[in-house]
Design a protein around this motif. Sequence first.
Motif, PDB file in Angstrom:
ATOM      1  N   GLN A   1      16.221   8.264   4.644  1.00 29.16           N
ATOM      2  CA  GLN A   1      14.991   7.652   4.141  1.00 29.16           C
ATOM      3  C   GLN A   1      14.021   8.703   3.630  1.00 29.16           C
ATOM      4  OE1 GLN A   1      13.618   5.551   7.564  1.00 29.16           O
ATOM      5  NE2 GLN A   1      14.960   3.800   7.176  1.00 29.16           N
ATOM      6  N   ASN A   2      13.172   8.299   2.686  1.00 25.60           N
ATOM      7  CA  ASN A   2      12.169   9.227   2.195  1.00 25.60           C
ATOM      8  C   ASN A   2      11.301   9.738   3.337  1.00 25.60           C
ATOM      9  OD1 ASN A   2      12.894   8.947  -0.528  1.00 25.60           O
ATOM     10  ND2 ASN A   2      11.683   7.077  -0.712  1.00 25.60           N
ATOM     11  N   MET A   3      11.039  11.039   3.306  1.00 25.79           N
ATOM     12  CA  MET A   3      10.202  11.609   4.369  1.00 25.79           C
ATOM     13  C   MET A   3       8.829  10.934   4.355  1.00 25.79           C
ATOM     14  SD  MET A   3       9.555  15.654   5.027  1.00 25.79           S
ATOM     15  CE  MET A   3      11.251  16.133   5.186  1.00 25.79           C
ATOM     16  N   HIS A   4       8.317  10.682   3.172  1.00 21.44           N
ATOM     17  CA  HIS A   4       7.077   9.910   3.031  1.00 21.44           C
ATOM     18  C   HIS A   4       7.479   8.535   2.477  1.00 21.44           C
ATOM     19  CE1 HIS A   4       3.260   8.428   1.915  1.00 21.44           C
ATOM     20  NE2 HIS A   4       2.623   9.609   1.823  1.00 21.44           N
ATOM     21  N   ARG A   5       7.330   7.503   3.312  1.00 24.43           N
ATOM     22  CA  ARG A   5       7.836   6.173   2.926  1.00 24.43           C
ATOM     23  C   ARG A   5       7.076   5.569   1.743  1.00 24.43           C
ATOM     24  NH1 ARG A   5      11.356   3.990   6.542  1.00 24.43           N
ATOM     25  NH2 ARG A   5      11.955   2.808   4.697  1.00 24.43           N
ATOM     26  N   GLY A   6       5.953   6.191   1.396  1.00 20.48           N
ATOM     27  CA  GLY A   6       5.213   5.740   0.222  1.00 20.48           C
ATOM     28  C   GLY A   6       5.991   5.953  -1.076  1.00 20.48           C
ATOM     29  N   TYR A   7       7.056   6.761  -1.009  1.00 21.40           N
ATOM     30  CA  TYR A   7       7.865   6.999  -2.217  1.00 21.40           C
ATOM     31  C   TYR A   7       9.088   6.086  -2.276  1.00 21.40           C
ATOM     32  CZ  TYR A   7       4.764  10.841  -3.074  1.00 21.40           C
ATOM     33  OH  TYR A   7       3.632  11.580  -3.324  1.00 21.40           O
ATOM     34  N   ASP A   8       9.140   5.106  -1.365  1.00 26.26           N
ATOM     35  CA  ASP A   8      10.251   4.136  -1.389  1.00 26.26           C
ATOM     36  C   ASP A   8      10.211   3.357  -2.697  1.00 26.26           C
ATOM     37  OD1 ASP A   8      10.869   5.004   1.107  1.00 26.26           O
ATOM     38  OD2 ASP A   8      10.586   3.089   2.125  1.00 26.26           O
ATOM     39  N   ASN A   9      11.395   2.976  -3.155  1.00 25.00           N
ATOM     40  CA  ASN A   9      11.565   2.157  -4.372  1.00 25.00           C
ATOM     41  C   ASN A   9      11.051   2.828  -5.641  1.00 25.00           C
ATOM     42  OD1 ASN A   9      12.715   0.044  -2.929  1.00 25.00           O
ATOM     43  ND2 ASN A   9      10.671  -0.580  -2.234  1.00 25.00           N
ATOM     44  N   LEU A  10      11.034   4.138  -5.615  1.00 22.51           N
ATOM     45  CA  LEU A  10      10.648   4.854  -6.832  1.00 22.51           C
ATOM     46  C   LEU A  10      11.868   4.991  -7.750  1.00 22.51           C
ATOM     47  CD1 LEU A  10       8.169   6.381  -8.006  1.00 22.51           C
ATOM     48  CD2 LEU A  10       9.070   8.443  -6.947  1.00 22.51           C
ATOM     49  N   ARG A  11      12.968   5.518  -7.176  1.00 19.23           N
ATOM     50  CA  ARG A  11      14.166   5.721  -7.997  1.00 19.23           C
ATOM     51  C   ARG A  11      15.323   4.816  -7.583  1.00 19.23           C
ATOM     52  NH1 ARG A  11      12.642  11.134  -6.641  1.00 19.23           N
ATOM     53  NH2 ARG A  11      11.967  12.364  -8.440  1.00 19.23           N
TER      54      ARG A  11
ATOM     55  N   PRO B   1      -3.747   5.155  -3.140  1.00 17.08           N
ATOM     56  CA  PRO B   1      -4.484   5.503  -1.917  1.00 17.08           C
ATOM     57  C   PRO B   1      -3.627   5.414  -0.653  1.00 17.08           C
ATOM     58  CG  PRO B   1      -5.742   3.958  -3.276  1.00 17.08           C
ATOM     59  CD  PRO B   1      -4.420   4.119  -3.945  1.00 17.08           C
ATOM     60  N   LEU B   2      -2.729   4.449  -0.602  1.00 17.57           N
ATOM     61  CA  LEU B   2      -1.885   4.321   0.594  1.00 17.57           C
ATOM     62  C   LEU B   2      -0.966   5.528   0.747  1.00 17.57           C
ATOM     63  CD1 LEU B   2      -0.806   0.567   0.648  1.00 17.57           C
ATOM     64  CD2 LEU B   2      -2.268   1.789   2.272  1.00 17.57           C
ATOM     65  N   VAL B   3      -0.464   5.983  -0.406  1.00 11.79           N
ATOM     66  CA  VAL B   3       0.419   7.158  -0.380  1.00 11.79           C
ATOM     67  C   VAL B   3      -0.376   8.389   0.049  1.00 11.79           C
ATOM     68  CG1 VAL B   3       1.863   8.659  -1.813  1.00 11.79           C
ATOM     69  CG2 VAL B   3       1.996   6.175  -2.081  1.00 11.79           C
ATOM     70  N   ARG B   4      -1.599   8.500  -0.490  1.00  7.42           N
ATOM     71  CA  ARG B   4      -2.442   9.649  -0.105  1.00  7.42           C
ATOM     72  C   ARG B   4      -2.725   9.644   1.398  1.00  7.42           C
ATOM     73  NH1 ARG B   4      -6.066   9.600  -4.989  1.00  7.42           N
ATOM     74  NH2 ARG B   4      -7.549   8.536  -3.678  1.00  7.42           N
ATOM     75  N   ASP B   5      -2.991   8.441   1.928  1.00  4.25           N
ATOM     76  CA  ASP B   5      -3.292   8.344   3.357  1.00  4.25           C
ATOM     77  C   ASP B   5      -2.086   8.721   4.216  1.00  4.25           C
ATOM     78  OD1 ASP B   5      -5.754   7.563   2.686  1.00  4.25           O
ATOM     79  OD2 ASP B   5      -5.516   5.432   3.199  1.00  4.25           O
ATOM     80  N   GLY B   6      -0.895   8.331   3.743  1.00  3.72           N
ATOM     81  CA  GLY B   6       0.326   8.575   4.535  1.00  3.72           C
ATOM     82  C   GLY B   6       0.679  10.045   4.652  1.00  3.72           C
ATOM     83  N   LYS B   7       0.078  10.870   3.799  1.00  2.70           N
ATOM     84  CA  LYS B   7       0.414  12.294   3.747  1.00  2.70           C
ATOM     85  C   LYS B   7       0.139  13.017   5.078  1.00  2.70           C
ATOM     86  CE  LYS B   7      -1.007  16.142   0.903  1.00  2.70           C
ATOM     87  NZ  LYS B   7      -1.771  16.572  -0.260  1.00  2.70           N
ATOM     88  N   ASN B   8      -0.991  12.649   5.686  1.00  2.43           N
ATOM     89  CA  ASN B   8      -1.385  13.370   6.900  1.00  2.43           C
ATOM     90  C   ASN B   8      -0.359  13.238   8.027  1.00  2.43           C
ATOM     91  OD1 ASN B   8      -3.629  14.320   5.736  1.00  2.43           O
ATOM     92  ND2 ASN B   8      -4.971  12.652   6.465  1.00  2.43           N
ATOM     93  N   GLU B   9       0.233  12.057   8.084  1.00  2.05           N
ATOM     94  CA  GLU B   9       1.232  11.832   9.137  1.00  2.05           C
ATOM     95  C   GLU B   9       2.424  12.784   8.942  1.00  2.05           C
ATOM     96  OE1 GLU B   9       4.025   8.251  10.553  1.00  2.05           O
ATOM     97  OE2 GLU B   9       2.202   7.642   9.483  1.00  2.05           O
ATOM     98  N   VAL B  10       2.847  12.954   7.674  1.00  2.97           N
ATOM     99  CA  VAL B  10       3.983  13.845   7.384  1.00  2.97           C
ATOM    100  C   VAL B  10       3.592  15.296   7.706  1.00  2.97           C
ATOM    101  CG1 VAL B  10       5.681  14.559   5.654  1.00  2.97           C
ATOM    102  CG2 VAL B  10       4.699  12.266   5.546  1.00  2.97           C
TER     103      VAL B  10
END
Length: 480
Positions: free
Chosen positions: A287-297, A440-449
């Motif tokens: 799975q993507n390390m940052h799930r905000g990038y799911d369903n991109l490719r 914004p959701l992707v930006r927020d998820g960054k801190n967790e990673v």
Amino acid sequence: MSYSIVWFKRDLRWQDHAALAHAAQNGPVRCLYVIEPSLWAQADVALQHFEFIRESIQALDAHFRSLGGEIEVHVGELPLVLSKLWQESPFENIYSHQETGNGHTFARDIAVNKWCQQHQVVWHEFPQFGVVRGLKNRNRWQAAWEQHMAQPIEEIESLRFWKANSVTPLTMLAPQHLQHNPPLRQRGGRPLALATLNSFLKARSIGYRGGISSPLTAPDACSRLSAYLTYGCISMREVVQMTRAQIAQIPPQAVKQRSGLTAFISRLYWHCHFIQKLETEPDIEWQNMHRGYDNLREHEFNLAYFEALKSAQTGWPMVDACVVMLKETGWLNFRMRAMLVSVAAYPLWLHWRPVGEWLATQFLDYEPGIHWSQMQMQSGTTGINTTRVYNPLKQAQDHDPYGKFINRWLPANRHVAPLLDLAVATREAKSKLHARRQDPLVRDGKNEVIEKHASRKVFSKTRAAHIKQPVQSNQMGFDF
Ligand SMILES: Cc1cc2nc3c(=O)[nH]c(=O)nc-3n(C[C@H](O)[C@H](O)[C@H](O)COP(=O)(O)OP(=O)(O)OC[C@H]3O[C@@H](n4cnc5c(N)ncnc54)[C@H](O)[C@@H]3O)c2cc1C
């Protein structure tokens, strides 16, 4: 007479082998390697991996035979093989190294653990890299790495083998379905690992700085230790200690070699840093390390592009030459690996998982923790690394200006048109990725990673002196 099992996996050496050393203190040892059919049926393995392991086990067996013992090779699933051995002749202890492998070995280790509990067998596991199992806090990781590397080399005072002097010939046949064994790949075994390290420390490291980026100079300038580390023919601690001893020995005027060896040590650190990511979060294999990038490719996979890449037919000579070199040798330097993945991920817009599976079979040194973290990093799905896009035309200009590398690996008379317009396709890919990054959701998820995976190696010069607070570094400290 009872004995202990020493279960060899990707730790095919006799020196600085914590599992063997501790088992030896507890009485006779029975050394075991198990060929697990289900493991060798996974998509990320190849014949070259098996053959390298076979060569390494032959070297191990020759050493044990000189001491009157052997390493037994069994074929079967775990824990069934353990059950069979235990029924024939019970044992109370298994010794092995911790393994941060793929999802399959993770599930197998859970099954072995359960079997041990059911049979009241104690499984003693030892770390073999600077990777911390059950790590709670990334801030203490660097200190733990240094501590592991500084410990004395594990020595064996006396080694007694179970059924000493009644050894059987070593047979180890590759499962028939396995494919891909590059003719020019490195050969396995501890003696070759030591010879490779010695030639690097004494001579080749002079070319490390400045030599590792071009695929022309890298095969000689790089240490070429990766496969030996992956299969444990030599321990990471041995490499770190011998390198530090060499740095201490070289004269002050050997500036280039000193800086090469210092840069090399930082790569050894990164080795464990990347494996720690998979140890902490096994899901990043899938799975993507940052799930905000799911369903991109995921839903746009172009099979024709993938086939063109695998068969060295992209029409970008630097890319195709690298694919051919990899096929023939099982090895590529870091920059060319990153370029291959970057081309796959950006202009060709291929998801990292199938590309990574294919590359895993091509890399002799396939190490899941490094591999999957790097696949994601070069594809822009970690969310914490700056997007790095390698232009294969620029890479050719910078690192093969006279076309020597390309001529070495591609036929002179070949005419393959580029698959697509590189500049346009790259621009489109970057804008899709950046649009996602702005969400914004992707930006927020960054801190967790960052909290879970980012390196704390870089200390701010201004703050560190006062408050000893690590500053998170999202970038790797490479200077290619
Ligand atoms: C997409 C991709 C996949 C990769 N997959 C693997 C892999 O499966 N196994 C593997 O060992 N390396 C992998 N690497 C990292 C790197 O390319 C190889 O470690 C290096 O090319 C091996 O050659 P060497 O031993 O001569 O390297 P050297 O430059 O001599 O480095 C010494 C050691 O440091 C470690 N190392 C070097 N670079 C890195 C790095 N960037 N990240 C983590 N550790 C590093 C390796 O253990 C290597 O053996 C990958 C890189 C990329 C971009």
